[in-house]
Design a protein around this motif. Structure first.
Motif, PDB file in Angstrom:
ATOM      1  N   PRO A  54     -26.001  65.487 -43.533  1.00 53.70           N
ATOM      2  CA  PRO A  54     -26.787  65.737 -44.752  1.00 53.70           C
ATOM      3  C   PRO A  54     -27.639  64.540 -45.150  1.00 53.70           C
ATOM      4  N   THR A  56     -31.045  63.673 -48.203  1.00 53.90           N
ATOM      5  CA  THR A  56     -32.206  64.043 -49.014  1.00 53.90           C
ATOM      6  C   THR A  56     -33.303  63.013 -48.816  1.00 53.90           C
ATOM      7  N   ARG A  57     -33.046  61.762 -49.257  1.00 51.49           N
ATOM      8  CA  ARG A  57     -34.165  60.802 -49.312  1.00 51.49           C
ATOM      9  C   ARG A  57     -34.599  60.276 -47.959  1.00 51.49           C
ATOM     10  N   ARG A  59     -34.424  61.730 -44.935  1.00 53.29           N
ATOM     11  CA  ARG A  59     -35.134  62.774 -44.181  1.00 53.29           C
ATOM     12  C   ARG A  59     -36.499  63.068 -44.793  1.00 53.29           C
ATOM     13  N   ARG A 107     -30.577  61.005 -37.321  1.00 54.13           N
ATOM     14  CA  ARG A 107     -29.310  60.672 -38.000  1.00 54.13           C
ATOM     15  C   ARG A 107     -28.211  61.484 -37.329  1.00 54.13           C
ATOM     16  N   HIS A 135     -27.708  51.566 -40.869  1.00 53.27           N
ATOM     17  CA  HIS A 135     -28.786  52.334 -41.506  1.00 53.27           C
ATOM     18  C   HIS A 135     -29.938  51.341 -41.684  1.00 53.27           C
ATOM     19  N   GLN A 138     -32.795  51.803 -44.313  1.00 52.84           N
ATOM     20  CA  GLN A 138     -32.314  51.658 -45.689  1.00 52.84           C
ATOM     21  C   GLN A 138     -32.223  50.178 -46.052  1.00 52.84           C
ATOM     22  N   PRO A 273     -27.895  52.594 -52.731  1.00 48.62           N
ATOM     23  CA  PRO A 273     -28.706  53.273 -51.704  1.00 48.62           C
ATOM     24  C   PRO A 273     -28.913  54.747 -52.027  1.00 48.62           C
ATOM     25  N   LEU A 274     -28.098  55.277 -52.925  1.00 45.39           N
ATOM     26  CA  LEU A 274     -28.096  56.682 -53.291  1.00 45.39           C
ATOM     27  C   LEU A 274     -27.709  57.547 -52.076  1.00 45.39           C
ATOM     28  N   PRO A 275     -27.175  58.746 -52.268  1.00 46.34           N
ATOM     29  CA  PRO A 275     -26.928  59.365 -53.559  1.00 46.34           C
ATOM     30  C   PRO A 275     -25.783  58.677 -54.303  1.00 46.34           C
TER      31      PRO A 275
HETATM   32  N1   CP Z   1     -29.635  56.527 -48.798  1.00 46.86           N
HETATM   33  C1   CP Z   1     -29.565  57.600 -48.000  1.00 46.86           C
HETATM   34  O1   CP Z   1     -29.397  57.475 -46.771  1.00 46.86           O
HETATM   35  O2   CP Z   1     -29.687  58.794 -48.648  1.00 46.86           O
HETATM   36  P1   CP Z   1     -29.689  60.225 -47.961  1.00 46.86           P
HETATM   37  O3   CP Z   1     -28.315  60.460 -47.397  1.00 46.86           O
HETATM   38  O4   CP Z   1     -30.054  61.202 -49.039  1.00 46.86           O
HETATM   39  O5   CP Z   1     -30.710  60.211 -46.855  1.00 46.86           O
END
Ligand code: CP
Length: 341
Positions: A54, A56-57, A59, A107, A135, A138, A273-275
């Motif tokens: 999974p 969001t940011r 990808r 990923r 990562h 990031q 780094p979120l989420p």
């Molecule tokens: N920071 C980060 O890798 O977020 P995602 O899992 O949303 O890509």
């Protein structure tokens, strides 16, 4: 470091000079990311954006970065939607996708898998996270953000004091960031984690051998005083042997405005780094920090597009062509970049 045609798999590939090169190119991308100008420099180029975990940011920002340079994006978002689910090897998948694309972002949940994939690829591969290992993009966007935040406070990167909070065992963003920061002078790392979720000993030893200060803390308040940056992370529950095991650590360290005011120096930058896990039982970064101007988490996500555009431009060797393929934006853009959190 040679960027052109290279895979970007680990922060170990970078030195201070190559980091500066990424940041300089990222700065040049601001007019495109802010929709003041568009460029079609990568017209006809295809990115395969392969996410087997999974996201969001990472990808979306990789995809947007490629689109903003004028390229097309093809995506796979799950193992079960790919031929990996039918037993195809990573090497065969890489061989196939290299025939369709000019560059690949990947990923995958296994450490080392992106390097294994890249070894069979005929086009450059960028690591978007391989299990708990690394990562790198990031970490680059985090460092770019730290540099900007410190610049606005009249500071440089050397002698940085940073608290790293949360799951430091499985957090790949922290692993990559620690190594990148280690390229600067006399960093003080304050590691705030439960004893079972500490930063790997090997990384701690490497940082100390390189002359950095590393201190270990098991309470939030002891770790977040006298630092420039508090970098909070989520419990990486998907990496734990069981959900019950992960649940033991949820909500252990919660930063909110009252704790920040009482224990942090004024203007300490808050990053993640979120989420962030915003469920009631977690709340590692409380919503009451949202109006704190030192909360840099959405500046980090904005910066991710710039840094990823820069990496595409460097690897595909088009940094000196971006502006010659540019023109002003003629369509309506909301003023969403005027007030930047
Ligand atoms: N920071 C980060 O890798 O977020 P995602 O899992 O949303 O890509």
């Amino acid at each position: 470091m040679e960027f052109v045609g290279s895979h970007i798999l680990s922060v170990d590939q970078f030195d201070r000079g190559s980091i500066q090169r990424v940041f300089d190119v990222a700065d040049e991308m601001i007019p495109y990311a802010h929709r003041d100008r568009v460029t079609r420099v990568l017209e006809g180029a295809i990115l395969s954006n392969m996410f087997f975990e999974p996201s969001t940011r990472t990808r979306i920002s990789f995809g947007c970065a490629f689109n903003m340079l004028g390229g097309e994006v093809r995506e796979t978002t799950e193992v079960k939607a790919s031929a990996l689910a039918k037993g195809e090897s990573l090497a065969d998948t890489a061989r196939v996708l290299s025939g369709y694309s000019d560059i690949i972002v990947m990923r995958h949940p296994e450490a080392g898998s992106v390097a294994e994939f890249a070894a069979a690829s005929r086009v450059p591969v960028l690591n978007a996270g391989d299990g708990p290992n690394e990562h790198p993009t990031q970490a680059l966007l985090d460092l770019y953000t730290i540099r900007k935040e410190l610049e606005s406070r009249g500071r440089g990167m050397d002698y940085l004091r940073i608290a790293l909070v949360g799951d430091l065992k499985y957090g790949r963003a922290v692993h990559s960031l620690c190594k990148l920061l280690g390229l600067f002078e006399r960093i003080h790392y304050k590691l705030v984690a439960p004893p079972e979720l500490g930063l790997p000993e090997q990384t701690i030893d490497e940082l100390r051998r390189a002359g950095h200060e590393v201190s270990i803390h098991h309470t939030l308040t002891a770790g977040i005083d006298h630092v420039d940056i508090v970098y909070v992370t989520r419990t990486q529950e998907e990496r734990f042997p069981s959900q019950a095991e992960a649940d033991r650590y949820r909500g252990l360290f919660r930063l909110n405005q009252a704790i920040y005011t009482q224990h942090c120096e004024p203007n300490t930058v808050i990053m993640h780094p979120l989420p962030r896990d915003s469920r009631a039982q977690a709340q590692e970064l409380d919503d009451d920090l949202n109006e704190n101007p030192n909360l840099a988490i959405f500046r980090q996500t904005d910066n991710g597009v710039l840094v990823r555009m820069a990496l595409f431009a460097l690897v595909l060797d088009i940094t000196d062509q971006v502006h010659s393929h540019a023109r002003p934006v003629t369509w309506y853009t909301a003023r969403r970049f005027a007030r930047r959190h």
